[in-house]
Motif scaffolding. Structure first.
Motif, PDB file in Angstrom:
ATOM      1  N   GLN A 186      -1.303  -1.097  -4.167  1.00 59.35           N
ATOM      2  CA  GLN A 186      -2.453  -0.213  -3.972  1.00 59.35           C
ATOM      3  C   GLN A 186      -1.987   1.234  -3.840  1.00 59.35           C
ATOM      4  O   GLN A 186      -1.073   1.525  -3.076  1.00 59.35           O
ATOM      5  N   ASP A 230       2.152   4.932   0.288  1.00 64.80           N
ATOM      6  CA  ASP A 230       1.871   6.166   1.017  1.00 64.80           C
ATOM      7  C   ASP A 230       2.770   7.253   0.431  1.00 64.80           C
ATOM      8  O   ASP A 230       3.994   7.179   0.545  1.00 64.80           O
ATOM      9  N   ASN A 261      -7.385   2.914  -3.975  1.00 67.56           N
ATOM     10  CA  ASN A 261      -8.143   3.011  -2.739  1.00 67.56           C
ATOM     11  C   ASN A 261      -9.299   3.992  -2.902  1.00 67.56           C
ATOM     12  O   ASN A 261      -9.104   5.121  -3.371  1.00 67.56           O
ATOM     13  N   ASP A 262     -10.488   3.547  -2.562  1.00 63.57           N
ATOM     14  CA  ASP A 262     -11.657   4.430  -2.418  1.00 63.57           C
ATOM     15  C   ASP A 262     -12.278   4.894  -3.748  1.00 63.57           C
ATOM     16  O   ASP A 262     -13.473   4.726  -3.962  1.00 63.57           O
ATOM     17  N   ARG A 286      -2.900   4.718  -2.391  1.00 65.90           N
ATOM     18  CA  ARG A 286      -3.743   5.286  -1.330  1.00 65.90           C
ATOM     19  C   ARG A 286      -3.174   6.642  -0.928  1.00 65.90           C
ATOM     20  O   ARG A 286      -2.076   6.719  -0.395  1.00 65.90           O
ATOM     21  N   VAL A 295       0.868  -1.180   0.000  1.00 69.75           N
ATOM     22  CA  VAL A 295       0.000   0.000   0.000  1.00 69.75           C
ATOM     23  C   VAL A 295       0.901   1.226   0.000  1.00 69.75           C
ATOM     24  O   VAL A 295       1.653   1.464   0.948  1.00 69.75           O
ATOM     25  N   LYS A 324      -2.420   5.306   9.449  1.00 73.94           N
ATOM     26  CA  LYS A 324      -3.820   5.678   9.231  1.00 73.94           C
ATOM     27  C   LYS A 324      -4.365   6.269  10.532  1.00 73.94           C
ATOM     28  O   LYS A 324      -4.747   5.539  11.442  1.00 73.94           O
TER      29      LYS A 324
END
Lengths: 214, 214
Positions: free
Chosen positions: B42, B16, B74-75, B44, B14, B142
């Motif tokens: 991913q 960042d 993501n999202d 994000r 993921v 997070k």
């Protein structure tokens, strides 16, 4: 295709969930504004997660449909697609309008925020149905808004690139006539309706400023 | 359809943007992690506007394609559609998975975050390809994450509803073996790769924890 969409941009309600007092308040304000003659409704809730957006969009859609008024979703094309909304409004840092158009299809309304001549002339041809121009006056509804244009700068941007121009930012009943005199096609308002004691009367007053020949 | 998608969930990166040091850093970390054996990537970046998402997604996609590894967004389903990404990961407050599936189509990978048994059993049938379970340990990546589950609660959730389970939250090389011993299918990591001095070696070490028979 844009010419086929008959939209009354004169009073363009941008819903603010906080000013309206949550979803129930948004529905109440929307119903009142539609009764008062609002021609477009936009859902804008940057602080919300998308499940709330979808819930609100699905609740707003039948109100807008009953009034034959388009429901526009701010920023989130996925929410607009999920809800079956009529269009999307994006800013300069959101999805590019050509992508929005591609995802939403030719019949959707696509609006773009612009704040200067460079942004106004950088439009990808045919992709937008209208422009949101502003902030024309100082606003408290959008903390990250650019400095206010003011009337002289707004006049300098007119008549624009041939799509309807909707002014936004700090617009209220006392300063709207000046914008209409500039040749603006519509007034996008947040607090002037959402925070009004009587949202229907507030909307009706803004509509009336356009005169009988508008 | 989910069975047709052969995905190696063992090390699920993921990204960042802050930990990676912006887009250039994300591309560098991704390339290294793919070389080290990451099976999913991913994107994000909740703090980003969507134009940045699209730019990053379009830059990441060829790296993932070259490694035959899916790129998950993501999202934002609209970003995934705009970029042509392979899937979307949503949380409990994001778009409902049934809507995500409808917008993304049957071949897309759809993942959902769950943090307890109720969320795990409330799944709409067939809509998700995998679950992200967590946070399993305390996380700093997070800020609004739920309290950490811990190993006993995680064991209590196993074996889960028959889709791959990817643990997330505070996972690093020193605690990953405990999760694998629980029967977890994959490790979703942020800082353990993004902030590693050698992201390729960090990834390779995590992959190796699954053993030769995994």
């Amino acid at each position: 295709m844009a010419g086929m969409k008959l939209v009354d941009y004169r009073v363009y309600l941008v819903l603010d969930p906080d000013l309206c007092g949550g979803l129930a308040g948004m529905l109440r304000v929307t119903q009142a504004a539609l009764a008062g003659g609002a021609g477009v409704v936009q859902l804008r809730a940057p602080q919300w997660k998308k499940r709330q957006w979808v819930e609100a969009g699905l609740a707003l859609l039948p109100l807008c449909r009953a009034a034959d008024v388009p429901l526009i979703i701010n920023d989130h094309v996925d929410v607009a697609l999920a809800v079956g909304a009529d269009g999307v409004h994006v800013g300069q840092q959101d999805l590019p309008v050509a992508l929005v158009r591609q995802l939403m299809g030719p019949d959707a309304l696509v609006g773009l925020s612009v704040s200067d001549a460079a942004e106004m002339t950088a439009l990808e041809g045919g992709a937008v149905d209208y422009l949101g121009v502003g902030p024309v006056f100082a606003t408290t509804s959008k903390p990250d808004a650019a400095p206010a244009l003011g009337l002289p700068a707004l006049k300098h941007l007119m008549p624009g690139p041939g799509v309807p121009l909707v002014a936004i930012g700090g617009i209220a009943q006392h300063n709207a006539a000046d914008l209409i005199a500039c040749g603006i096609d519509g007034l996008a308002v947040i607090s002037a309706i959402c925070a009004a004691a009587n949202p229907e009367a507030a909307t009706r007053e803004l509509v009336s400023l356009f005169g009988v020949n508008a």
